[in-house]
Write an enzyme that holds these catalytic residues in place. Structure first.
Site, short mmCIF file in Angstrom:
data_model
loop_
_atom_site.label_atom_id
_atom_site.label_comp_id
_atom_site.label_asym_id
_atom_site.label_seq_id
_atom_site.Cartn_x
_atom_site.Cartn_y
_atom_site.Cartn_z
N LYS A 178 -0.52 17.03 7.94
CA LYS A 178 -0.27 17.42 6.56
C LYS A 178 -1.11 16.49 5.69
O LYS A 178 -1.50 15.40 6.15
CB LYS A 178 1.22 17.32 6.22
CG LYS A 178 1.83 15.97 6.47
CD LYS A 178 3.30 15.97 6.14
CE LYS A 178 3.91 14.64 6.54
NZ LYS A 178 5.33 14.57 6.31
N ASN A 193 -0.80 12.61 5.52
CA ASN A 193 -1.07 11.79 6.71
C ASN A 193 -2.55 11.63 7.01
O ASN A 193 -2.92 11.03 8.01
CB ASN A 193 -0.36 12.39 7.93
CG ASN A 193 1.10 12.01 7.96
OD1 ASN A 193 1.52 11.08 7.27
ND2 ASN A 193 1.88 12.73 8.74
N LEU A 248 0.82 -1.22 0.00
CA LEU A 248 0.00 0.00 0.00
C LEU A 248 0.85 1.26 0.00
O LEU A 248 0.42 2.31 -0.48
CB LEU A 248 -0.90 0.03 1.25
CG LEU A 248 -1.97 -1.04 1.38
CD1 LEU A 248 -2.53 -1.04 2.80
CD2 LEU A 248 -3.08 -0.80 0.36
N GLY A 249 2.03 1.18 0.60
CA GLY A 249 2.84 2.40 0.67
C GLY A 249 4.15 2.10 1.36
O GLY A 249 4.38 0.99 1.85
N ASP A 269 2.14 16.20 13.31
CA ASP A 269 2.53 15.88 11.94
C ASP A 269 1.38 16.04 10.96
O ASP A 269 1.22 15.26 10.02
CB ASP A 269 3.08 14.44 11.90
CG ASP A 269 4.05 14.22 10.75
OD1 ASP A 269 4.46 15.22 10.12
OD2 ASP A 269 4.38 13.06 10.46
#
Ligand code: ADP
Ligand code: MG
Ligand code: MG
Length: 529
Positions: A303, A306, A182-183, A301
């Site tokens: 952004k 995320n 997925l990433g 965090d």
């Protein structure tokens, strides 16, 4: 958004292994004696917070006669029907079957009727208010007495212990099937996976042990895992399992297959999102941050990349690697996060608190609306010193994509002075929820998961840049693992997270299929639910 992808369902109709009943076989009650002796007898944990505990306590109450006999009479001229009030009660506490009456004691009749008028009044005054708070508190007060004591001697509590034994089984990679990548992150990759026993899909974040060791990421990995296991919000990814393999530390998280907001802002046509979507995502992120802040956790965090979408178009905050737990009313120092989204007080090495996250929300709302970050034009790559200067001194610009309300929200969140910033003036996120930009949002409905998303991802598409070509993470050469590492791994390797595991068992239907009782403890057929 590259190619069409269909998950291999595998196994039985619902993706369960054909051996799923064996995997979820109850221990004999005699084997639960140690657990019975050691488990904390806390009503709130056993009968309210833990989903399976709650189901079994409900069954117990229904069976021994704490059953609905008649509905409370609510005056019809109140503008609210008794039905809508009851739905409201049940939404809020989920204990509707025995709300109106407990025959022996009559206590619960009074619970509802005592609060009836104030509930109705409260709703007319403010439809978003938690009007059932007092009612719920009284109800639980009553149930945590005699009914809770009796429950612990019943077969329903025995069954609860049997489920707990299953929940506590050690977890290895054999518990899952692994699907596509997925990433990719700093210490490893994230893969789609499925629990063999239940068919539930998750995302497995795998941290490569030698990478973690080489870059001294132990504290960070443990921090992320420990923060995640203490959370329970529909707006933050949940941790369901933490386990280890020979080479990896694995966190099994809520599957978010709709891509991240960065992708949706930039790769779906013209950069930026419609105001309806901006409002919806901002509202959900706001609820997620409030959940974290209530637990004294600062996220740090925020952004677009995320914030992840699920297949229904709802978002969750993810990647809690930089989150910190603050001590009571405490502040932290430390320039962490991504420079473009750092608040001025973070950039300038001051001590800061929750204000940093509300600044982040301002950056997010700005970027979703404008189609570029607040302090950087599209494609521009300013040097770090120039970014710092802009964040600390420059006034961001508002083009014609900004309505009056969204502009006002952004500029209040992007106030350079953390004491003056929206969300930091003593009322926390409540103040943001009351802003005119959110006038149309019913936050209680949103919190209950009853608001439909304005955009639903197409289940046949993959909303991310091509990740199929990324090679699997290989071990770092020259790093050897020893006894001190095992110490850390054992802190990480805690297996199932109780609330997530119990939700999975219920949501996948396994609870309903397996929670039957033998002849000695039969329930009468009309109690089937
Ligand atoms: P890191 O902390 O190393 O940056 P992340 O938690 O950001 O790792 O995960 C890396 C990538 O994996 C993300 O950018 C995203 O594409 C994907 N990913 C992470 N969590 C999930 C999830 N719960 N569901 C789907 N994809 C995810
Ligand atoms: Mg990340
Ligand atoms: Mg991270």
């Amino acid at each position: 958004m590259s190619r069409v992808f269909v998950f291999a369902a595998g196994g039985g109709g619902k993706g369960r292994s054909w051996k799923w009943r064996d995997m979820l076989r109850f221990a004999h009650i005699s084997q639960c004696a140690d657990l019975a002796a050691s488990i904390e007898r806390d009503y709130d944990s056993l009968c309210v917070k833990q989903p399976i505990g709650r189901e079994l306590f409900k069954l117990f109450c229904q069976t021994v006669g704490f059953r609905l006999q008649h509905r409370p009479e609510i005056p019809h001229d109140s503008g609210l029907t008794s039905h809508s009030l009851l739905i409201g009660v049940s939404l809020c506490c989920g204990f509707e079957p025995f709300l109106p009456t407990i025959p022996q004691s009559n206590q619960c009749v009074t619970v509802v009727s005592k609060h009836k008028d104030s509930c109705v009044e409260g709703l007319q005054y403010d439809a978003c208010r938690d009007v059932f708070q007092d009612c719920r508190a009284d109800l639980h007060q009553c149930l945590s007495g005699e009914p809770f004591t009796q429950y612990q001697y019943s077969m329903f509590f025995d069954r609860f212990l049997q489920w707990k034994m299953l929940e506590r089984q050690p977890i290895t990679k054999q518990a899952f099937r692994q699907y596509r990548l997925l990433g990719k992150g700093g210490f490893g990759e994230v893969w789609a996976c499925q629990v063999r026993a239940t068919g539930m899909m998750y995302a497995c974040k795998k941290l490569e042990k030698t990478h973690v060791k080489k870059r001294r990421g132990e504290a960070m990995a443990l921090n992320e895992k420990q923060i995640l296991e203490g959370l329970d919000s529909r707006f933050v990814v949940n941790l369901a399992y933490a386990y280890e393999t020979k080479h990896f530390l694995c966190m099994v998280l809520t599957m978010m297959s709709g891509g991240d907001l960065k992708f949706h802002i930039y790769n779906m046509g013209e950069a930026g999102l419609q105001e309806e979507r901006v409002r919806f995502y901002a509202a959900e992120v706001c609820c997620g941050l409030m959940h974290l802040h209530r637990k004294s956790i600062l996220y740090r965090d925020l952004k677009p990349e995320n914030i992840l979408l699920d297949d229904n178009g709802h978002i969750r905050i993810s990647d809690l690697g930089l989150a910190v737990k603050l001590s009571e009313g405490g502040l932290v120092r430390g320039r962490v996060g991504t420079l473009g989204y750092m608040a001025p007080e973070v950039v300038s090495h001051e001590r800061y608190g929750m204000s940093a996250d509300w600044w982040g929300l301002g950056c997010l709302v700005y970027e979703m609306t404008a189609g570029h970050p607040a302090f950087r034009a599209r494609g521009e790559r300013p040097k770090a010193a120039e970014m710092e200067r802009r964040i600390q001194t420059e006034q961001e610009e508002y083009g014609d994509k900004f309505s009056k309300a969204v502009k006002d929200l952004c500029s209040s969140l992007l106030n350079k002075d953390p004491k003056e910033r929206l969300g930091c003036r003593g009322y926390g996120g409540k103040e943001i929820q009351c802003h005119s930009f959110f006038k149309k949002v019913n936050f209680r409905m949103l919190e209950a998961g009853l608001v439909e998303a304005p955009f639903k991802p197409d289940p046949r598409l993959v909303y991310c840049s091509d990740v199929q070509d990324i090679e699997e993470f290989s071990a770092v050469k020259g790093v050897s693992l020893d006894q001190s590492d095992d110490n850390f791994y054992s802190k990480f390797n805690t297996g199932s997270v109780p609330i997530s595991w119990q939700k999975e068992i219920i949501e996948t239907g396994c609870f309903k299929e397996l929670n039957t009782f033998g002849p000695e403890g039969s329930r009468s057929p009309d109690l089937d639910w």
